[in-house]
Scaffold this motif. Structure first.
Motif, PDB file in Angstrom:
ATOM      1  N   UNK A 158       0.833  -1.204   0.000  1.00  0.00           N
ATOM      2  CA  UNK A 158       0.000   0.000   0.000  1.00  0.00           C
ATOM      3  C   UNK A 158       0.869   1.255   0.000  1.00  0.00           C
ATOM      4  N   UNK A 159       1.974   1.211   0.740  1.00  0.00           N
ATOM      5  CA  UNK A 159       2.907   2.340   0.778  1.00  0.00           C
ATOM      6  C   UNK A 159       3.529   2.555  -0.603  1.00  0.00           C
ATOM      7  N   UNK A 160       3.997   1.469  -1.192  1.00  0.00           N
ATOM      8  CA  UNK A 160       4.636   1.559  -2.505  1.00  0.00           C
ATOM      9  C   UNK A 160       3.630   2.031  -3.556  1.00  0.00           C
ATOM     10  N   UNK A 161       2.411   1.505  -3.478  1.00  0.00           N
ATOM     11  CA  UNK A 161       1.386   1.896  -4.455  1.00  0.00           C
ATOM     12  C   UNK A 161       1.045   3.375  -4.330  1.00  0.00           C
ATOM     13  N   UNK A 162       0.993   3.882  -3.085  1.00  0.00           N
ATOM     14  CA  UNK A 162       0.732   5.304  -2.904  1.00  0.00           C
ATOM     15  C   UNK A 162       1.829   6.162  -3.508  1.00  0.00           C
ATOM     16  N   UNK A 163       3.065   5.744  -3.333  1.00  0.00           N
ATOM     17  CA  UNK A 163       4.195   6.451  -3.938  1.00  0.00           C
ATOM     18  C   UNK A 163       4.088   6.443  -5.462  1.00  0.00           C
ATOM     19  N   UNK A 164       3.734   5.283  -6.021  1.00  0.00           N
ATOM     20  CA  UNK A 164       3.618   5.159  -7.475  1.00  0.00           C
ATOM     21  C   UNK A 164       2.497   6.049  -8.025  1.00  0.00           C
ATOM     22  N   UNK A 165       1.390   6.125  -7.294  1.00  0.00           N
ATOM     23  CA  UNK A 165       0.270   6.970  -7.741  1.00  0.00           C
ATOM     24  C   UNK A 165       0.716   8.433  -7.820  1.00  0.00           C
ATOM     25  N   UNK A 166       1.448   8.890  -6.791  1.00  0.00           N
ATOM     26  CA  UNK A 166       1.935  10.261  -6.812  1.00  0.00           C
ATOM     27  C   UNK A 166       2.882  10.524  -7.965  1.00  0.00           C
ATOM     28  N   UNK A 167       3.794   9.584  -8.213  1.00  0.00           N
ATOM     29  CA  UNK A 167       4.744   9.735  -9.328  1.00  0.00           C
ATOM     30  C   UNK A 167       4.023   9.715 -10.670  1.00  0.00           C
ATOM     31  N   UNK A 168       3.048   8.819 -10.816  1.00  0.00           N
ATOM     32  CA  UNK A 168       2.327   8.719 -12.089  1.00  0.00           C
ATOM     33  C   UNK A 168       1.546   9.989 -12.381  1.00  0.00           C
ATOM     34  N   UNK A 169       0.990  10.600 -11.327  1.00  0.00           N
ATOM     35  CA  UNK A 169       0.266  11.864 -11.528  1.00  0.00           C
ATOM     36  C   UNK A 169       1.221  12.942 -12.039  1.00  0.00           C
ATOM     37  N   UNK A 170       2.412  13.027 -11.454  1.00  0.00           N
ATOM     38  CA  UNK A 170       3.408  14.001 -11.907  1.00  0.00           C
ATOM     39  C   UNK A 170       3.861  13.694 -13.327  1.00  0.00           C
ATOM     40  N   UNK A 171       4.006  12.402 -13.650  1.00  0.00           N
ATOM     41  CA  UNK A 171       4.457  12.013 -14.991  1.00  0.00           C
ATOM     42  C   UNK A 171       3.427  12.377 -16.048  1.00  0.00           C
ATOM     43  N   UNK A 225       2.401   7.185 -18.246  1.00  0.00           N
ATOM     44  CA  UNK A 225       2.375   6.433 -16.991  1.00  0.00           C
ATOM     45  C   UNK A 225       3.805   6.020 -16.700  1.00  0.00           C
ATOM     46  N   UNK A 226       4.287   6.298 -15.520  1.00  0.00           N
ATOM     47  CA  UNK A 226       5.715   6.122 -15.250  1.00  0.00           C
ATOM     48  C   UNK A 226       6.105   4.680 -14.955  1.00  0.00           C
ATOM     49  N   UNK A 227       5.428   4.052 -13.996  1.00  0.00           N
ATOM     50  CA  UNK A 227       5.930   2.773 -13.477  1.00  0.00           C
ATOM     51  C   UNK A 227       5.255   1.565 -14.117  1.00  0.00           C
ATOM     52  N   UNK A 228       6.026   0.496 -14.293  1.00  0.00           N
ATOM     53  CA  UNK A 228       5.426  -0.761 -14.698  1.00  0.00           C
ATOM     54  C   UNK A 228       4.733  -1.397 -13.492  1.00  0.00           C
ATOM     55  N   UNK A 229       3.970  -2.440 -13.744  1.00  0.00           N
ATOM     56  CA  UNK A 229       3.233  -3.098 -12.662  1.00  0.00           C
ATOM     57  C   UNK A 229       4.180  -3.746 -11.657  1.00  0.00           C
ATOM     58  N   UNK A 230       3.752  -3.740 -10.388  1.00  0.00           N
ATOM     59  CA  UNK A 230       4.481  -4.462  -9.360  1.00  0.00           C
ATOM     60  C   UNK A 230       5.748  -3.764  -8.895  1.00  0.00           C
ATOM     61  N   UNK A 231       6.467  -4.452  -8.033  1.00  0.00           N
ATOM     62  CA  UNK A 231       7.750  -3.963  -7.531  1.00  0.00           C
ATOM     63  C   UNK A 231       8.513  -5.136  -6.952  1.00  0.00           C
ATOM     64  N   UNK A 232       9.780  -4.945  -6.740  1.00  0.00           N
ATOM     65  CA  UNK A 232      10.647  -5.968  -6.149  1.00  0.00           C
ATOM     66  C   UNK A 232      11.031  -5.500  -4.752  1.00  0.00           C
TER      67      UNK A 232
END
Length: 318
Positions: free
Chosen positions: A95-108, A115-122
């Motif tokens: 949930x933390x990572x997804x929130x970060x990704x949402x913020x970055x994608x909005x800026x992108x 859309x900046x990030x691909x699905x998922x994370x490691x």
């Protein structure tokens, strides 16, 4: 890009290293550069988009007060970051990572319409003593490693079907070390097992290295391992023979990577890779020792890259 530990509670107090990749691996987060003329290491030139990524990373604790955004490293097409969940929380790390990704994608989308990030994370769980220090060092060293791999790919990839006499082998590292003019095969009896006796052999071989010799060994006996370990630490050029071959995804890691970058090491594997846990046989030991002797007798080729690049000089830094 997902990697999850099914036995770990991702709501618990823990430190994680996170990796996120740009969709399509587009290099939109920065330009990779080497050291500048003043020897200041400016490896990544950030973009306006990466500045927004850094802003979103810094703001993670604003949205999740029990999560500390410790470190982040920009790469052209991905990022590495370290998050510290300081106490048990009611939400999953995802949930933390997804929130970060949402913020970055909005800026992108606002800056570039993408859309900046691909699905998922490691994720990697840092639960052992010393792991955090090691990972921070690894994280910030990534741009340098990428620059070296791009500019000297031959030192970080496996080359197959290399002929040594009548033997075909796979090699990784500085292949030109095969043409090094003075080579010594390191072969020590298993009967050399006292600390004093091993120390004498280590001193003897290091003295030969200081006089310009390169060491070649299969590192079978405890004494041979001690000699080659000391040579590696002293940044002596060396060829190491391997009983096991290179896996399909092999790449040098840690100190091995730096040794390849310094063109210090060559790894030679006469046999294919296997995943079995098995003890090396006496026949294999004899074959590796014979191959080490054969490598030590190889004469430099005329106008070889070793000589042309000055790699025969024992003081050459690589």
């Amino acid at each position: 890009m997902k990697r999850r530990n099914g036995f770990h509670d991702y709501r618990s107090r823990c430190i994680y290293m996170i990796t996120l990749a740009v969709e399509g691996r587009r290099p939109v987060l920065g330009e990779l550069r080497g050291p500048d003329k003043s020897h200041v290491e400016t490896w990544i030139k950030p973009t306006p988009l990466s500045e927004q990524v850094l802003r979103c990373w810094r703001e993670i604790p604003t949205h999740y007060p029990k999560v500390k955004a410790m470190e982040i490293q920009l790469m052209p097409d991905h990022i590495h970051g370290i998050l510290f969940v300081t106490e048990q929380v009611p939400y999953h790390l995802g949930q933390v990572v997804n929130g970060f990704k949402i913020g970055c994608n909005a800026a992108a989308r606002e800056l570039s319409g993408i859309t900046l990030w691909e699905e998922g994370y490691h994720d990697r769980i840092l639960s052992h003593e010393g792991q955090l220090v090691t990972m921070v060092r690894y994280l910030h060293d990534n741009p340098r490693r990428l620059w070296l791999k791009r500019h000297h790919p031959e030192f970080f990839t496996v080359q197959h079907e290399v002929r040594i006499g009548n033997t075909r082998v796979a090699v990784a590292g500085n292949r030109f070390l095969l043409d090094y003019p003075i080579k010594v095969a390191v072969q020590c009896s298993r009967s050399i097992n006292s600390e004093e006796a091993i120390a004498r052999e280590v001193s003897r071989y290091l003295a030969l290295a200081r006089d310009g010799a390169m060491l070649v060994s299969a590192c079978i006996s405890p004494c041979e391992k001690a000699v080659m370990r000391a040579a590696f630490d002293a940044e002596v050029k060396e060829i190491v023979l391997l009983e096991n071959g290179f896996s399909p995804m092999w790449k040098p890691g840690g100190k091995q990577f730096d040794a390849c970058a310094r063109v210090q090491s060559l790894f030679v594997a006469p046999w294919s890779y296997h995943s079995d846990c098995k003890t090396i046989t006496r026949t294999q030991c004899l074959q590796l020792n014979e191959l080490a002797k054969e490598i030590a007798t190889i004469l430099p080729q005329h106008d070889s890259p070793v000589q042309a690049n000055g790699l025969h000089n024992r003081d050459h830094a690589g």
